[in-house]
Each structure stands twice: as structure tokens, then as C-alpha cells.
Design an enzyme around this catalytic site. Structure first.
Site, mmCIF file in Angstrom:
data_model
loop_
_atom_site.group_PDB
_atom_site.id
_atom_site.type_symbol
_atom_site.label_atom_id
_atom_site.label_comp_id
_atom_site.label_asym_id
_atom_site.label_seq_id
_atom_site.Cartn_x
_atom_site.Cartn_y
_atom_site.Cartn_z
ATOM 1 C CE LYS A 138 28.678 9.075 -27.269
ATOM 2 N NZ LYS A 138 28.021 9.786 -26.702
ATOM 3 C CB SER A 169 26.536 2.249 -23.703
ATOM 4 O OG SER A 169 27.902 1.797 -22.854
#
Length: 402
Positions: A51, A302
Site C-alpha cells: 500500500k 500483498s
């Protein structure tokens, strides 16, 4: 429109700030899935998640006036840390709205980067609505977690790295919630190597992108609780959906139990701590959810921001499912030597006693008896059955619990 040039410029901006994460080959997942599997380790990224890429690129694109007013975001955790970190690097005021149930570790990490944290709502979507209200009140710039071209460009830099690290890649798998990661990576890969297949993987407990594809537009869905909290988005982005529709080859779902088993498997075999969302691509490979074999596959892991208590529960559940932990009760005569006799049988069967509790009062316990509760470390399901059969043969009335 988002272009490859935008993504290349995003990479230039974050050089020296954001890690180029490793791409590691996994013999374990290659053998189990029938593919040649590589893992893109975004769990080793700064702030523990991909992110930070999109957050940093978005904040770097703001004008001086916008930076002075500060930024605000809504997040269940990873986007919060990415925005807080990027804001702290540039000295920009930052407010993050997080769901009340967000893991404490993610809340504290976000605060540690200098952000003001506001807890509101039970799910991300409620936090998002409140963040937009605060944005209007305070005049801050809203940094969307996925439905923003600058954010998508930042996430797309993963695609640039993948092509450099594995030029002959056949398939790339990404977790998908709101769609920023999948859209950015898919656009990048299809521009650089059109033959690459790109798939999104989400939890069946919150299949927002699957519903969007079925309805040919983003729709709000009813969702259940999921350990893949990083992709628990009820309605994907309008912008991200357009790129996913154009560039992504398919989206598949994995079950909650499959996600937790994969998290434990990766921890045990690969010595990597990954969160639920990150486990989804590998779970899709492990449980044969995808229509290919014999391909060179890169799975984007992720993030690795997992609450310690959740990890503990996943490990315990995984041990039970694998037949490596079991509890049982039985009743013995409350006389000297009787417990020792039972322990000797268990020792001869090579089970490890983790805990013992015995009581003399209970509905099934007669005077002169004691009820014994055992927790055992075992080898596998066959070992548990062997213990059960031997105890029955020795005259013990046993009740196993799983």
C-alpha cells in the site's frame, strides 16, 4: 486515463523510498500446484504492505497548497500505514479513519508514523463514509485506498518489477478487494507483455469483484467476516473496475479455511508471515481454483501485517485440522497409580501431553472416580485413531474433541 508512462514516473518518484521487493521461487507450492511458482514478497515492503507504493505516489502528486491542508484516508490497516508513513516523510498533517475492530497492532503502527487515528464504524465502508465527511469539514485531501489513478499507478510499479525479475512469466496472481492493486498490475503487465495472464483472487466471504463482474458494474454486496481483512471491500472502485474488466483474465474465490491453512503452510514451509489477503493467491493455487497447470506463475503476497492473536488462533486451528493436536476426556478410578497407568499408555504411543486437568465432581463422575481432560500433541490423523483404539481396548471410555 492511466498509462504505462504514469507508472514508470511513479517508480522514479519512489526510488530510494520504497523497496524493490524480492521474487522468490517456492519449490513447495510448485510441487503442490503443478506450476512453477514464484512469490513477490510485498510482505517485506516498508510498512509491511504494498500500500505504501500507491500512497506515496498520490501524496507526491499533491500541490503545495494541498499538502499544507493535510491528507485524510480510511483504512482497515495497511493503507492507513502507507498514507501515514508517506505523510510523515513529507511532513504533511495526516488523519486516518479506521474501523473500530481494526487490529490493535495496525492502529498503533499507524499512530507511530505520526497520524491522528479516528476509530469509526464496524466495517471499512462505514469508516470510508465518515472519512469523507471529515474531509469536507476540514478541507483536507482525501487519499482513496484504491479508486484513484495516482494510487493505481503506484501499485502498478509491482508489475514493472515482476517483468524485470521474471521476464518469461506466464501468469500473475493478485489479491483483489477494491481493485487498485489488481488494476495497476494488470495494466502494466498487459502493456509490457500482452501474453501474460492476470487473475484476481478474493475471499468467498466478501466476493465484491466477482459480483461486479457478474453485474458488469460495481455493486454493494452483503459480506461475512473474513480473515482477509485487507480485501474486505463490499463495493469495488468504479475506476478500478474499468481497468479490471479490460485487462484481467478472471477472478476466483477461496474459502476462509483455505486462506487460514495457506497462511500456516507458508509460515511453516517458507518461514514467511503473511496476512489473509496475501495468502489468497497461493490458496487459489494450492486448492486448484485456477484453469491452468505447468505455467510459470508469480503470486503477489500483498502484506504481512497480522495481529498476533489471530496468528495464534490460525496455528491452533491448523494443528487440529492436520491431526497434530487433540483433546479428550475419560474417567478413571480415583486410586493411586491409575493416572500413572494411563500416562504410560499415552507415552508408549508416542503422544506428547500438553496439559492435564482432572476433577472429581461432574454429572458423569461417580464417587470414587475422577474425570481426566487431556490435551495431546500428535503426529497426524492416523496417530489419533491409533490412540483412540488402544485406549478403547484397554477399557477406557474416551470422548475425543476436535
Amino acid at each position: 486515463m492511466l498509462t504505462l508512462t504514469d507508472i514508470e514516473q511513479a517508480r522514479a518518484k519512489m526510488k530510494g523510498i520504497v523497496h524493490q521487493t524480492p521474487l522468490e521461487h517456492s519449490q513447495t507450492f510448485s510441487r503442490l500446484s503443478g506450476n512453477d511458482v514464484y512469490m513477490k514478497l510485498e510482505n517485506l515492503q516498508k510498512t509491511g504492505s504494498f500500500k505504501v507504493r500507491g500512497s506515496f505516489n498520490k501524496i507526491m502528486s499533491l500541490t503545495e497548497e494541498e499538502r499544507a491542508r493535510g491528507v485524510i484516508a480510511a483504512s482497515a490497516g495497511n493503507h492507513a500505514q502507507g498514507v501515514a508513513y508517506a505523510s510523515g516523510m513529507l511532513g504533511i498533517p495526516c488523519t486516518i479513519v479506521m474501523p473500530k475492530g481494526a487490529p490493535l497492532s495496525k492502529i498503533e503502527a499507524t499512530k507511530s508514523y505520526g497520524a491522528e487515528v479516528v476509530l469509526y464504524g464496524d466495517v471499512f465502508d462505514e469508516s470510508l463514509e465518515y472519512a469523507l465527511e471529515l474531509q469536507r469539514e476540514r478541507g483536507m485531501t482525501f487519499v482513496h485506498p484504491f479508486d484513484d489513478l495516482a494510487v493505481m499507478a503506484g501499485q502498478g510499479t509491482i508489475g514493472l518489477e515482476l517483468i524485470e525479475q521474471l521476464p518469461d512469466v506466464d501468469v500473475v496472481l493478485c489479491p483483489v478487494g477494491g481493485g487498485g492493486l489488481l488494476a495497476g498490475v494488470a495494466l502494466t503487465l498487459k502493456q509490457l507483455k500482452p501474453s501474460v495472464e492476470v487473475y484476481g483472487v478474493e475471499s468467498s466471504a466478501c466476493p465484491g469483484m466477482t459480483a461486479a463482474i457478474r453485474h458488469k458494474q460495481p455493486v454493494s454486496i452483503a459480506a461475512s467476516n473474513t480473515i482477509a481483512d485487507g480485501i474486505a471491500v463490499k463495493k469495488p472502485g468504479n475506476i478500478t473496475y474499468q481497468y479490471i474488466e479490460q485487462y484481467v483474465d478472471g477472478v476466483v474465490c477461496v474459502e476462509e479455511a483455505e486462506i487460514s491453512r495457506t497462511m500456516l503452510y507458508v509460515l511453516e514451509r517458507n518461514k514467511l508471515l503473511i496476512e489473509g489477503a496475501a495468502a489468497c493467491p497461493l490458496a487459489a493455487l494450492l486448492y486448484q481454483k485456477l484453469p491452468f497447470r505447468g505455467k510459470k506463475v508469480a503470486a503477489v503476497l500483498s502484506g504481512g501485517n497480522v495481529d498476533v492473536t489471530l496468528i495464534s488462533r490460525i496455528i491452533e486451528r491448523g494443528l487440529v485440522e492436520a491431526g497434530r493436536f487433540v483433546t479428550f476426556t475419560t474417567v478413571i478410578s480415583d486410586k493411586p497409580g491409575q493416572l500413572n497407568k494411563l500416562l504410560r499408555i499415552i507415552a508408549e504411543l508416542e503422544a506428547n501431553v500438553m496439559s492435564i486437568h482432572h476433577q472429581r465432581i461432574g454429572a458423569k463422575v461417580l464417587p470414587g472416580q475422577a474425570e481426566i481432560h487431556f490435551s495431546l500433541e500428535t503426529k497426524n490423523e492416523d496417530h489419533i485413531q491409533q490412540i483412540y483404539q488402544v485406549l478403547l481396548k484397554e477399557g477406557y471410555d474416551v470422548q475425543f474433541y476436535r
